[in-house]
Design an enzyme around this catalytic site. Structure first.
Site, PDB file in Angstrom:
ATOM      1  N   ARG B  16       0.742  -1.228  -0.069  1.00 21.84           N
ATOM      2  CA  ARG B  16       0.060  -0.059   0.054  1.00 21.84           C
ATOM      3  C   ARG B  16       0.967   1.425   0.019  1.00 21.84           C
ATOM      4  O   ARG B  16       0.438   2.327  -0.470  1.00 21.84           O
ATOM      5  CB  ARG B  16      -0.889  -0.104   0.986  1.00 21.84           C
ATOM      6  N   SER B  43      -4.865   4.759   5.884  1.00 25.46           N
ATOM      7  CA  SER B  43      -4.724   3.275   5.587  1.00 25.46           C
ATOM      8  C   SER B  43      -4.177   3.016   4.115  1.00 25.46           C
ATOM      9  O   SER B  43      -3.463   2.040   3.711  1.00 25.46           O
ATOM     10  CB  SER B  43      -5.909   2.393   5.808  1.00 25.46           C
ATOM     11  N   GLU B  64     -19.160   4.213  -0.050  1.00 29.30           N
ATOM     12  CA  GLU B  64     -18.095   3.808  -1.097  1.00 29.30           C
ATOM     13  C   GLU B  64     -18.978   3.842  -2.361  1.00 29.30           C
ATOM     14  O   GLU B  64     -18.214   4.040  -3.368  1.00 29.30           O
ATOM     15  CB  GLU B  64     -17.692   2.257  -0.972  1.00 29.30           C
ATOM     16  N   PHE B  89     -14.696  -3.418   0.330  1.00 27.67           N
ATOM     17  CA  PHE B  89     -15.537  -2.396   0.111  1.00 27.67           C
ATOM     18  C   PHE B  89     -15.313  -1.774  -1.651  1.00 27.67           C
ATOM     19  O   PHE B  89     -16.270  -1.135  -1.958  1.00 27.67           O
ATOM     20  CB  PHE B  89     -15.302  -1.201   0.991  1.00 27.67           C
ATOM     21  N   ASP B 123      -7.839  -8.285  11.526  1.00 28.21           N
ATOM     22  CA  ASP B 123      -9.230  -7.964  11.201  1.00 28.21           C
ATOM     23  C   ASP B 123     -10.107  -9.212  11.041  1.00 28.21           C
ATOM     24  O   ASP B 123     -11.288  -9.020  11.071  1.00 28.21           O
ATOM     25  CB  ASP B 123      -9.411  -6.878  10.101  1.00 28.21           C
ATOM     26  N   ARG B 173      -1.888  -5.100   3.203  1.00 27.31           N
ATOM     27  CA  ARG B 173      -1.311  -4.320   4.415  1.00 27.31           C
ATOM     28  C   ARG B 173       0.010  -4.833   4.872  1.00 27.31           C
ATOM     29  O   ARG B 173       0.736  -3.983   5.594  1.00 27.31           O
ATOM     30  CB  ARG B 173      -2.380  -4.432   5.201  1.00 27.31           C
TER      31      ARG B 173
END
Lengths: 283, 320
Positions: B16, B43, B64, B89, B123, B173
């Protein structure tokens, strides 16, 4: 563009209604009710209000743009686009047929002039119109973005995401109109999913809201759009609640959801056309 | 036991960040590049762009669907919008918006999807999308890219800014080895043969390219010479490179941080079955959701690490 008289514009409305009915009849499919109710809006917009160029450019820089979010009104939009010079009127006869640029719901895929994004799956047009309006600001373009959406369409959550966003960013070069006919496929909106107080809803979201009480009276529609235009550039997006009657112009089609998505048969078409004078010549 | 790796690294970084740095650079190169993000600016590493070009960046809030429509609208006005959020999303949540307003309408929108796959980690499954490549590759007009490390993600981000048309760019991530060169040229749709081999081909994408590099060294210790091909572009797929390699090796493994159903392996299988049927073994998630854990633990538990690629390569070899 030379301004036309109300009488001349009324003739275009009548012809648009004939076009819509003949188009959906020819393929025995499509949505006649709402475009009949929005004839005055379409004609007022394209023949009186929009600063637009039928020599179509996708980016629309330096001209007013229009988006149709409730894409099932395609027959009415195609008629007004053809009648205002975007493509030959003759092409209306290809509506909903194989290899046509006039898809059942509007699309850019076949490169039909006048259309900038596909619509039909409801609730998406307002977001696109806002994005285009913001691009205009980035481009230093002072022209406006117009949008039409249905009242039933307001049941889609995305509309309210967009409503919140436009107010937050002060997208004040946008005039959104809701075709407030109180009807949707399954019945009156009050029964399907009551919209309650729309004016208060949009105001609470931070929009400047006007009401055009007689959306089937050309003069009122033009006055409403003039008023809406006068409210642009003041830090808020503008909402025009346009009260119309679905099926307006044909006595047995008006005021009911029955003709939302049903075409007339031969006999019904003849009866309907008998109430609508051929003013500009059928396609 | 030390491995003789054909590619090595001195630094680890998240992909990212490659996106964030590439995005900033793209913004400097072209004033039409704009950004949108649905409350995940930190993020997605979009903050540097926002700081340098505040007028060209739009925080959309947690919305979104609206973001995708806005991006389509900005593209109509001649902008090059990069719309960023988590991969979950950015795809499943807004599939119809992407389908109608972006793909079918052929808008020059870059959908930038972070935190894809199991390596999102703790997560858990709600956020670990493993179906996004499949959804996106099914859409006509859509280009689908899944780069492997920081450098390749940065290069891919710069490349998609120059490319006209809708793009889905997937990244992640975890801190990951940087093993590809900083000055690489990124060619959309052109597979990169990283390691020559003759016995089996490993087609890998995303984070699993690194696992494939490790697997190649492990296999070599056992006298098996694997070819490693980096499929950074899932669509359009470089069929020529795939067929040429399998013609030589005679069998293959696909490796991806995605469901086997609908993933890169499926695309490779289609290619092989039409032109040159050959044994193919899948390394991917087998019809299940993920769960909480560290990236390393999850890749191991779900069978996506180098050891599993080695096993799959041996299965493929045995079927030759």
């Amino acid at each position: 563009m030379k301004k036309q008289s109300i009488e001349e514009l009324q003739k275009i409305c009548t012809q648009l209604r004939r076009d819509v009915l003949r188009m959906v009849h020819a393929v025995q499919s499509g949505h006649p009710g709402a475009p009949l109710g929005c004839a005055e809006f379409f004609v007022a917009l394209y023949f009186d209000q929009l600063h637009h160029n039928p020599d179509f450019q996708m980016d629309g820089k330096g001209e007013d743009l229009f988006f149709l979010s409730n894409g099932h009104l395609s027959a009415g939009w195609y008629s007004v686009l053809a009648r205002s010079g975007y493509f030959p009127v003759e092409e209306l006869k290809t509506f909903r047929k194989l290899n046509s640029r006039l898809q059942g719901h509007p699309a850019t895929h076949e490169h039909l002039p006048g259309i900038r994004v596909a619509s039909g799956s409801l609730g998406q047009g307002l977001s696109v119109a806002i994005g285009t309006a913001q691009a205009k600001k980035l481009n230093g373009d002072d022209k406006l973005v117009y949008l039409l959406m249905g009242d039933g369409e307001l049941q889609e959550g995305q509309v309210w995401e967009a409503a919140m966003y436009a107010a937050h960013y002060g997208v004040d070069n946008l005039i959104a109109t809701v075709d407030y006919n109180g009807q949707q496929i399954d019945g009156p909106t009050t029964k399907v999913m009551d919209l309650k107080n729309l004016k208060a809803k949009w105001e609470a979201f931070g929009w400047e809201v006007i009401e055009t009480k007689n959306g089937n009276d050309l003069k009122s529609v033009i006055e409403g759009l003039e008023l809406a235009k006068s409210l642009t550039g003041k830090g808020k997006p503008v909402m025009n609640l346009l009260y119309t009657e679905m099926g307006y112009g044909v006595d047995f089609m008006v005021g009911t959801h029955k003709w939302h998505g049903s075409p007339p048969n031969d006999e019904q078409l003849a009866k309907a056309l008998g109430q609508l004078e051929e003013t500009l010549g059928d396609y | 036991m030390s491995l003789d790796l054909k590619f090595t690294y001195t630094e680890k970084k998240d992909t990212r960040s490659g996106f964030g740095d590439g995005f900033l650079e793209a913004g400097r190169r072209n004033p039409n590049v704009v950004g949108l993000c649905a409350d995940l600016i930190g993020s997605l590493k979009m903050g540097d762009f926002q700081k340098e070009f505040p007028d060209r960046f739009f925080q959309t809030g947690i919305a979104e669907a609206n973001m995708i429509g806005l991006a389509a609208g900005m593209a109509i006005g001649g902008k090059i919008p990069f719309a960023g959020t988590f991969a979950n999303f950015a795809t499943g949540r807004v599939y119809d918006q992407i389908r109608q307003s972006v793909a079918y309408s052929d808008k020059n929108v870059k959908i930038c999807a972070s935190h894809a796959g199991l390596t999102l980690g703790e997560d858990g499954a709600t956020h670990q999308i493993l179906e996004d490549l499949g959804m996106m590759k099914m859409l006509p007009h859509m280009t689908v890219i899944n780069p492997c490390d920081y450098n390749q993600t940065k290069a891919a981000t710069l490349a998609i800014a120059e490319h006209e048309g809708p793009v889905y760019l997937r990244f992640g991530r975890p801190s990951w080895p940087i093993f590809t060169p900083a000055d690489q040229k990124f060619e959309i749709g052109k597979a990169w043969k990283m390691i020559d081999g003759k016995d089996v081909t490993i087609f890998a994408t995303g984070h699993l390219v690194w696992e494939a590099v490790v697997a190649e060294a492990m296999l070599r210790q056992e006298g098996i010479h694997a070819e490693v091909i980096n499929i950074h572009t899932i669509k359009p797929l470089d069929e020529e490179a795939i067929l040429e390699s399998v013609k030589k090796t005679g069998c293959a493994v696909s490796a991806e941080e995605h469901q086997i159903n609908g993933g890169l392996g499926d695309s490779i299988a289609q290619t092989l079955i039409r032109h040159n049927p050959a044994p193919l073994e899948y390394v991917g998630v087998n019809d299940s959701f993920g769960e909480s854990g560290t990236p390393t633990q999850l890749l191991e538990k779900y069978g996506l690490n180098a050891e599993n690629i080695v096993k799959a390569a041996k299965r493929a070899l045995a079927r030759k």
